[in-house]
Design a protein around this motif. Structure first.
Motif, PDB file in Angstrom:
ATOM      1  N   UNK A 111       0.825  -1.202   0.000  1.00  0.00           N
ATOM      2  CA  UNK A 111       0.000   0.000   0.000  1.00  0.00           C
ATOM      3  C   UNK A 111       0.863   1.257   0.000  1.00  0.00           C
ATOM      4  N   UNK A 112       1.888   1.272   0.842  1.00  0.00           N
ATOM      5  CA  UNK A 112       2.757   2.449   0.922  1.00  0.00           C
ATOM      6  C   UNK A 112       3.589   2.617  -0.345  1.00  0.00           C
ATOM      7  N   UNK A 113       3.903   1.507  -1.014  1.00  0.00           N
ATOM      8  CA  UNK A 113       4.678   1.587  -2.246  1.00  0.00           C
ATOM      9  C   UNK A 113       3.849   2.018  -3.439  1.00  0.00           C
ATOM     10  N   UNK A 114       2.535   2.144  -3.246  1.00  0.00           N
ATOM     11  CA  UNK A 114       1.666   2.591  -4.326  1.00  0.00           C
ATOM     12  C   UNK A 114       1.331   1.515  -5.337  1.00  0.00           C
ATOM     13  N   UNK A 115       1.696   0.247  -5.031  1.00  0.00           N
ATOM     14  CA  UNK A 115       1.409  -0.831  -5.981  1.00  0.00           C
ATOM     15  C   UNK A 115      -0.076  -1.178  -5.995  1.00  0.00           C
ATOM     16  N   UNK A 116      -0.742  -1.044  -4.846  1.00  0.00           N
ATOM     17  CA  UNK A 116      -2.176  -1.326  -4.791  1.00  0.00           C
ATOM     18  C   UNK A 116      -2.866  -0.275  -3.934  1.00  0.00           C
ATOM     19  N   UNK A 117      -4.166  -0.165  -4.125  1.00  0.00           N
ATOM     20  CA  UNK A 117      -5.006   0.679  -3.289  1.00  0.00           C
ATOM     21  C   UNK A 117      -5.771  -0.225  -2.324  1.00  0.00           C
ATOM     22  N   UNK A 118      -6.277   0.334  -1.231  1.00  0.00           N
ATOM     23  CA  UNK A 118      -6.995  -0.506  -0.254  1.00  0.00           C
ATOM     24  C   UNK A 118      -8.094  -1.355  -0.878  1.00  0.00           C
ATOM     25  N   UNK A 119      -8.817  -0.766  -1.820  1.00  0.00           N
ATOM     26  CA  UNK A 119      -9.912  -1.534  -2.437  1.00  0.00           C
ATOM     27  C   UNK A 119      -9.414  -2.631  -3.359  1.00  0.00           C
ATOM     28  N   UNK A 120      -8.143  -2.545  -3.776  1.00  0.00           N
ATOM     29  CA  UNK A 120      -7.591  -3.572  -4.661  1.00  0.00           C
ATOM     30  C   UNK A 120      -7.424  -4.915  -3.978  1.00  0.00           C
ATOM     31  N   UNK A 121      -7.364  -4.916  -2.644  1.00  0.00           N
ATOM     32  CA  UNK A 121      -7.196  -6.170  -1.909  1.00  0.00           C
ATOM     33  C   UNK A 121      -8.309  -7.151  -2.251  1.00  0.00           C
ATOM     34  N   UNK A 122      -9.486  -6.616  -2.585  1.00  0.00           N
ATOM     35  CA  UNK A 122     -10.615  -7.483  -2.911  1.00  0.00           C
ATOM     36  C   UNK A 122     -10.383  -8.307  -4.168  1.00  0.00           C
ATOM     37  N   UNK A 123      -9.392  -7.938  -4.968  1.00  0.00           N
ATOM     38  CA  UNK A 123      -9.115  -8.672  -6.208  1.00  0.00           C
ATOM     39  C   UNK A 123      -8.219  -9.892  -5.979  1.00  0.00           C
ATOM     40  N   UNK A 128      -2.366 -15.518  -3.159  1.00  0.00           N
ATOM     41  CA  UNK A 128      -1.843 -14.644  -4.210  1.00  0.00           C
ATOM     42  C   UNK A 128      -1.324 -13.341  -3.625  1.00  0.00           C
ATOM     43  N   UNK A 129      -2.013 -12.831  -2.610  1.00  0.00           N
ATOM     44  CA  UNK A 129      -1.584 -11.581  -1.987  1.00  0.00           C
ATOM     45  C   UNK A 129      -0.230 -11.766  -1.308  1.00  0.00           C
ATOM     46  N   UNK A 130      -0.070 -12.880  -0.589  1.00  0.00           N
ATOM     47  CA  UNK A 130       1.195 -13.158   0.097  1.00  0.00           C
ATOM     48  C   UNK A 130       2.330 -13.285  -0.910  1.00  0.00           C
ATOM     49  N   UNK A 131       2.094 -14.012  -1.997  1.00  0.00           N
ATOM     50  CA  UNK A 131       3.146 -14.208  -2.996  1.00  0.00           C
ATOM     51  C   UNK A 131       3.483 -12.909  -3.716  1.00  0.00           C
ATOM     52  N   UNK A 132       2.499 -12.054  -3.913  1.00  0.00           N
ATOM     53  CA  UNK A 132       2.765 -10.754  -4.525  1.00  0.00           C
ATOM     54  C   UNK A 132       3.668  -9.920  -3.630  1.00  0.00           C
ATOM     55  N   UNK A 133       3.394  -9.943  -2.330  1.00  0.00           N
ATOM     56  CA  UNK A 133       4.208  -9.178  -1.386  1.00  0.00           C
ATOM     57  C   UNK A 133       5.652  -9.667  -1.362  1.00  0.00           C
ATOM     58  N   UNK A 134       5.871 -10.946  -1.658  1.00  0.00           N
ATOM     59  CA  UNK A 134       7.212 -11.524  -1.631  1.00  0.00           C
ATOM     60  C   UNK A 134       7.915 -11.445  -2.987  1.00  0.00           C
ATOM     61  N   UNK A 135       7.207 -10.997  -4.012  1.00  0.00           N
ATOM     62  CA  UNK A 135       7.750 -10.988  -5.370  1.00  0.00           C
ATOM     63  C   UNK A 135       8.665  -9.781  -5.595  1.00  0.00           C
ATOM     64  N   UNK A 136       9.371  -9.832  -6.726  1.00  0.00           N
ATOM     65  CA  UNK A 136      10.225  -8.706  -7.117  1.00  0.00           C
ATOM     66  C   UNK A 136       9.361  -7.469  -7.396  1.00  0.00           C
ATOM     67  N   UNK A 137       9.927  -6.259  -7.209  1.00  0.00           N
ATOM     68  CA  UNK A 137       9.146  -5.040  -7.449  1.00  0.00           C
ATOM     69  C   UNK A 137       8.543  -4.987  -8.855  1.00  0.00           C
ATOM     70  N   UNK A 138       9.294  -5.488  -9.849  1.00  0.00           N
ATOM     71  CA  UNK A 138       8.780  -5.471 -11.219  1.00  0.00           C
ATOM     72  C   UNK A 138       7.553  -6.365 -11.359  1.00  0.00           C
TER      73      UNK A 138
END
Length: 354
Positions: A111-123, A128-138
């Protein structure tokens, strides 16, 4: 003296209805597609609700942990409370608590990095959310772009985007393979594993594999190269750990080259890997045997004629506490396939492991 805050009860909370219109599983007239769509929709809502709940649980746990960390040990003793006490009162394991805190940290980072918005969590699905957080910035940016398109992000999508990025960005792949990836002749799911194994290899081995797939950039060659890179990495990782190979007269690299020339690299890699596991097992066997021997001796000293059952148990365990271990492989009664295994342990010095 300030009044204690009034405890929050369920009655003080705003009631929220959490209800689904699930299809009747006994209805023979409902179409299969309609049934699956309703079930999937309900499942997605639960998945989304579970993810958001766990993120907030993690934030709560993090706040509690930081609350007690700021206090000295003497203050915690005076209060009779600590973070571990707090967890114990709520029957939350330390492992579970830190997993939730990690999830909350990941959410805040995205959220702080601007990659997602709070409402995006619903997607997202939870995994998948955990793996995204652990993935490379790209990769996180690719996921963010997919979310903005309204895509539903599951674990499969995250891995696919990660494979796409790996295949397009790695310098370890020859240009011939990159072109195949771009025109979708070779799927990225076959390319990413090769890159991961190549990253573990020395430059000389990387070059030979790159040259082979550059000369024949097709799927079969790619699969063969991936298998070779996997075996090479296993061999090079395990060989230094094997004490039996510490003899200076043994040239590990030349032995590897000979195995590759004969086409038996996989067997050589598996042999070295199993040898490393065997040495680890021997060390564990020895330390466990010493512990069993020590406990048997102490228990024998504390027993006597008044404890015939304990003495009988110790007698039966002598086959495991003596210098010569003996146990059965298979059926100990010998009714089916079985045989006896005997192992003799000798130590060049007497030690005691308590």
């Amino acid at each position: 003296m300030p009044r204690s805050p009034r405890p929050l009860t369920l009655d003080a909370l705003e009631p929220t209805e959490f209800k689904f219109d699930l299809p009747d599983p006994t209805n023979d007239h409902i179409e299969e597609l309609e049934f699956q769509q309703k079930i999937d929709q309900a499942w997605l809502v639960c998945d989304r609700f579970d993810l958001q709940t766990d993120i907030w649980r993690g934030r709560i746990l993090r706040a509690v942990r930081e609350h007690y960390v700021q206090r000295s040990s003497s203050e915690q003793q005076k209060l009779g409370r600590s973070f571990l006490n707090w967890l114990s009162d709520r029957e939350i394991s330390k492992t579970q608590a830190y997993r939730l805190i990690e999830l909350a940290d990941s959410a805040d980072t995205l959220l702080e990095g601007g990659h997602i918005e709070p409402e995006d969590i619903n997607h997202f699905s939870k995994q998948a959310f955990v793996e995204t957080a652990q993935a490379e910035p790209e990769v996180q940016q690719l996921v963010s772009d997919a979310v903005k398109r309204g895509d539903r992000i599951t674990r499969r999508e995250v891995r696919q985007l990660s494979d796409d990025w790996t295949a397009m960005s790695s310098d370890l792949l020859p240009e011939e393979i990159r072109e195949k990836v771009v025109d979708q002749t070779i799927p990225t799911r076959y390319v990413a594993p090769l890159v991961k194994h190549l990253e573990k290899l020395p430059e000389a081995h990387q070059s030979s594999i790159r040259q082979a797939i550059a000369e024949q950039p097709d799927l079969d060659t790619l699969k063969q190269a991936t298998g070779e890179a996997r075996s090479l990495s296993r061999y090079l990782e395990a060989a230094p750990q094997v004490q039996a190979l510490n003899d200076e007269s043994i040239d590990i690299e030349n032995a590897l080259d000979e195995a590759m020339r004969l086409g038996c690299l996989n067997s050589a890699a598996e042999l070295v890997n199993q040898a490393a596991q065997l040495e680890t097992a021997i060390v564990k066997l020895y330390t466990t045997w010493k512990r069993v021997n020590s406990l048997s001796g102490k228990l024998y000293e504390d027993t006597g004629a008044s404890t015939p059952h304990l003495r009988a148990m110790l007698k039966s365990l002598e086959r495991l506490s003596s210098d010569s271990l003996e146990f059965y492989f298979g059926d100990p009664r010998g009714d089916n396939f079985s045989h006896t295994i005997r192992v003799k342990l000798e130590d060049d010095r007497e030690t005691s492991i308590d």
